[in-house]
Write a protein that holds these residues in place. Structure first.
Motif, PDB file in Angstrom:
ATOM      1  N   PHE A  50     -30.619  44.941   8.639  1.00 49.12           N
ATOM      2  CA  PHE A  50     -32.031  44.708   8.321  1.00 49.12           C
ATOM      3  C   PHE A  50     -32.710  45.993   7.867  1.00 49.12           C
ATOM      4  O   PHE A  50     -33.448  46.010   6.875  1.00 49.12           O
ATOM      5  N   VAL A  51     -32.454  47.076   8.582  1.00 47.47           N
ATOM      6  CA  VAL A  51     -33.065  48.361   8.233  1.00 47.47           C
ATOM      7  C   VAL A  51     -32.501  48.870   6.912  1.00 47.47           C
ATOM      8  O   VAL A  51     -33.247  49.377   6.060  1.00 47.47           O
ATOM      9  N   LYS A  52     -31.198  48.723   6.727  1.00 49.80           N
ATOM     10  CA  LYS A  52     -30.582  49.145   5.471  1.00 49.80           C
ATOM     11  C   LYS A  52     -31.174  48.366   4.300  1.00 49.80           C
ATOM     12  O   LYS A  52     -31.407  48.917   3.214  1.00 49.80           O
ATOM     13  N   GLY A  53     -31.427  47.074   4.528  1.00 50.77           N
ATOM     14  CA  GLY A  53     -32.028  46.254   3.483  1.00 50.77           C
ATOM     15  C   GLY A  53     -33.437  46.707   3.146  1.00 50.77           C
ATOM     16  O   GLY A  53     -33.837  46.739   1.975  1.00 50.77           O
ATOM     17  N   LYS A  59     -36.328  51.826  -1.929  1.00 48.04           N
ATOM     18  CA  LYS A  59     -35.761  52.647  -3.006  1.00 48.04           C
ATOM     19  C   LYS A  59     -35.959  51.974  -4.364  1.00 48.04           C
ATOM     20  O   LYS A  59     -36.330  52.628  -5.353  1.00 48.04           O
ATOM     21  N   GLU A  60     -35.738  50.662  -4.409  1.00 47.87           N
ATOM     22  CA  GLU A  60     -35.897  49.936  -5.669  1.00 47.87           C
ATOM     23  C   GLU A  60     -37.351  49.957  -6.134  1.00 47.87           C
ATOM     24  O   GLU A  60     -37.630  50.136  -7.326  1.00 47.87           O
ATOM     25  N   PHE A  61     -38.274  49.767  -5.197  1.00 45.25           N
ATOM     26  CA  PHE A  61     -39.697  49.814  -5.550  1.00 45.25           C
ATOM     27  C   PHE A  61     -40.083  51.207  -6.051  1.00 45.25           C
ATOM     28  O   PHE A  61     -40.769  51.347  -7.067  1.00 45.25           O
ATOM     29  N   ASN A  62     -39.650  52.224  -5.330  1.00 49.36           N
ATOM     30  CA  ASN A  62     -40.011  53.595  -5.705  1.00 49.36           C
ATOM     31  C   ASN A  62     -39.387  54.001  -7.039  1.00 49.36           C
ATOM     32  O   ASN A  62     -40.016  54.694  -7.847  1.00 49.36           O
ATOM     33  N   THR A 113     -42.927  45.822   9.971  1.00 48.04           N
ATOM     34  CA  THR A 113     -42.015  44.687   9.993  1.00 48.04           C
ATOM     35  C   THR A 113     -40.959  44.959  11.050  1.00 48.04           C
ATOM     36  O   THR A 113     -40.747  46.105  11.453  1.00 48.04           O
ATOM     37  N   GLY A 114     -40.313  43.908  11.521  1.00 47.18           N
ATOM     38  CA  GLY A 114     -39.298  44.082  12.556  1.00 47.18           C
ATOM     39  C   GLY A 114     -39.613  43.309  13.817  1.00 47.18           C
ATOM     40  O   GLY A 114     -40.207  42.237  13.755  1.00 47.18           O
ATOM     41  N   HIS A 115     -39.209  43.859  14.978  1.00 45.42           N
ATOM     42  CA  HIS A 115     -39.314  43.164  16.268  1.00 45.42           C
ATOM     43  C   HIS A 115     -38.521  41.857  16.159  1.00 45.42           C
ATOM     44  O   HIS A 115     -39.084  40.777  15.967  1.00 45.42           O
ATOM     45  N   ARG A 116     -37.225  41.979  16.283  1.00 42.40           N
ATOM     46  CA  ARG A 116     -36.286  40.909  15.947  1.00 42.40           C
ATOM     47  C   ARG A 116     -36.536  39.581  16.657  1.00 42.40           C
ATOM     48  O   ARG A 116     -36.580  38.524  16.028  1.00 42.40           O
ATOM     49  N   SER A 117     -36.693  39.614  17.974  1.00 43.82           N
ATOM     50  CA  SER A 117     -36.810  38.371  18.740  1.00 43.82           C
ATOM     51  C   SER A 117     -38.268  37.970  18.938  1.00 43.82           C
ATOM     52  O   SER A 117     -39.171  38.804  18.876  1.00 43.82           O
ATOM     53  N   SER A 118     -38.474  36.688  19.218  1.00 43.58           N
ATOM     54  CA  SER A 118     -39.837  36.189  19.409  1.00 43.58           C
ATOM     55  C   SER A 118     -40.513  36.834  20.606  1.00 43.58           C
ATOM     56  O   SER A 118     -41.717  37.109  20.575  1.00 43.58           O
ATOM     57  N   TYR A 119     -39.758  37.086  21.688  1.00 45.33           N
ATOM     58  CA  TYR A 119     -40.379  37.685  22.871  1.00 45.33           C
ATOM     59  C   TYR A 119     -40.840  39.111  22.584  1.00 45.33           C
ATOM     60  O   TYR A 119     -41.646  39.680  23.337  1.00 45.33           O
ATOM     61  N   PRO A 138     -39.769  39.110  10.631  1.00 41.52           N
ATOM     62  CA  PRO A 138     -38.686  38.590   9.792  1.00 41.52           C
ATOM     63  C   PRO A 138     -37.871  37.462  10.404  1.00 41.52           C
ATOM     64  O   PRO A 138     -37.259  36.681   9.674  1.00 41.52           O
ATOM     65  N   SER A 139     -37.857  37.343  11.731  1.00 40.58           N
ATOM     66  CA  SER A 139     -36.944  36.368  12.330  1.00 40.58           C
ATOM     67  C   SER A 139     -37.510  35.604  13.523  1.00 40.58           C
ATOM     68  O   SER A 139     -36.803  34.801  14.128  1.00 40.58           O
ATOM     69  N   SER A 140     -38.752  35.813  13.874  1.00 43.91           N
ATOM     70  CA  SER A 140     -39.346  35.099  15.004  1.00 43.91           C
ATOM     71  C   SER A 140     -39.633  33.648  14.627  1.00 43.91           C
ATOM     72  O   SER A 140     -40.228  33.371  13.588  1.00 43.91           O
ATOM     73  N   THR A 141     -39.219  32.711  15.489  1.00 49.14           N
ATOM     74  CA  THR A 141     -39.445  31.284  15.234  1.00 49.14           C
ATOM     75  C   THR A 141     -40.437  30.656  16.215  1.00 49.14           C
ATOM     76  O   THR A 141     -40.788  29.485  16.072  1.00 49.14           O
TER      77      THR A 141
END
Length: 216
Positions: A50-53, A59-62, A113-119, A138-141
């Motif tokens: 996720f961080v690498k992405g 990088k692409e934006f810059n 952005t981040g904080h992988r889990s909903s909790y 990005p991934s909280s449901t």
């Protein structure tokens, strides 16, 4: 829930969050600070995909001139790497809130952005809302992430109710009359299972709730 209410109480009673929002706005509007847009990334491991992405996207934006003539810069916080199964939910959320507050203390951070889990994402979202920081989970449901209509909080993943609705539609199309649901007793598992039962029964009035068996 008690932990989340505590976070909300602390944020709501604090007089500093208005100052934080004001300072963030002043920094963003200051011509001397308009060369770079700082985005926080909250993830347990900076080497995670996720961080690498995120780094690749920046990088692409810059390389393409940035956004509105400004370059993007990531500020990565690996604080949630301290979370382990040995900790209580409250202890885990305390670590998350500490990470969120570290971003909030930096007036140059305008989004996170981040904080992988909903909790993690739900209590963090409260901090960001009160400090005027845009937060993209990005991934909280969990439904609680966006059901309070915060204007700084966004999700990238369908919530449990939407996921359950699609699963129920599929089962209904297949003509299943009896379904056994196996799930953990976590808030995630319980919310998804309950949403599925509700959606499945609502889909077809001829299907009685007692025909849907939930096995814990």
């Amino acid at each position: 829930m008690i932990g989340l209410m505590t976070v909300l109480f602390i944020c709501a009673c604090s007089k500093s969050y208005e100052d934080s929002k004001r300072e963030r706005t002043e920094v963003a509007l200051n011509p001397k600070n308009q060369d770079t847009i700082v985005i926080g990334v909250a993830w347990a491991n900076k080497d995670a995909p996720f961080v690498k992405g995120a780094q690749l996207a920046v990088k692409e934006f810059n390389d393409d001139g940035g956004i509105l003539g400004k370059s993007l810069e990531l500020l990565i916080n690996e604080g949630e790497g301290k979370i382990s199964d040995k900790l209580t939910l409250r202890q885990k959320q305390d670590i998350t809130v500490k990470v969120a507050r570290s971003f909030a203390a930096n007036p140059f951070v305008i989004a996170v952005t981040g904080h992988r889990s909903s909790y993690q994402a739900v209590p963090a979202s409260i901090v960001y809302q009160f400090h005027g920081i845009a937060f993209i989970a990005p991934s909280s449901t969990n439904l609680n992430l966006t059901d309070h209509n915060f204007n700084y909080v966004f999700r990238m993943t369908p919530n449990n109710e939407e996921i359950a609705k699609q699963l129920a539609n599929y089962c209904h199309q297949k003509g299943y009359q009896k379904i056994v649901i196996l799930h953990s007793k976590s808030s995630y598992g319980s919310q998804l299972a309950d949403s599925f039962v509700s959606s499945f029964v609502k889909k077809d009035n001829t299907v009685k709730e007692h025909k849907t068996e939930i096995v814990l």
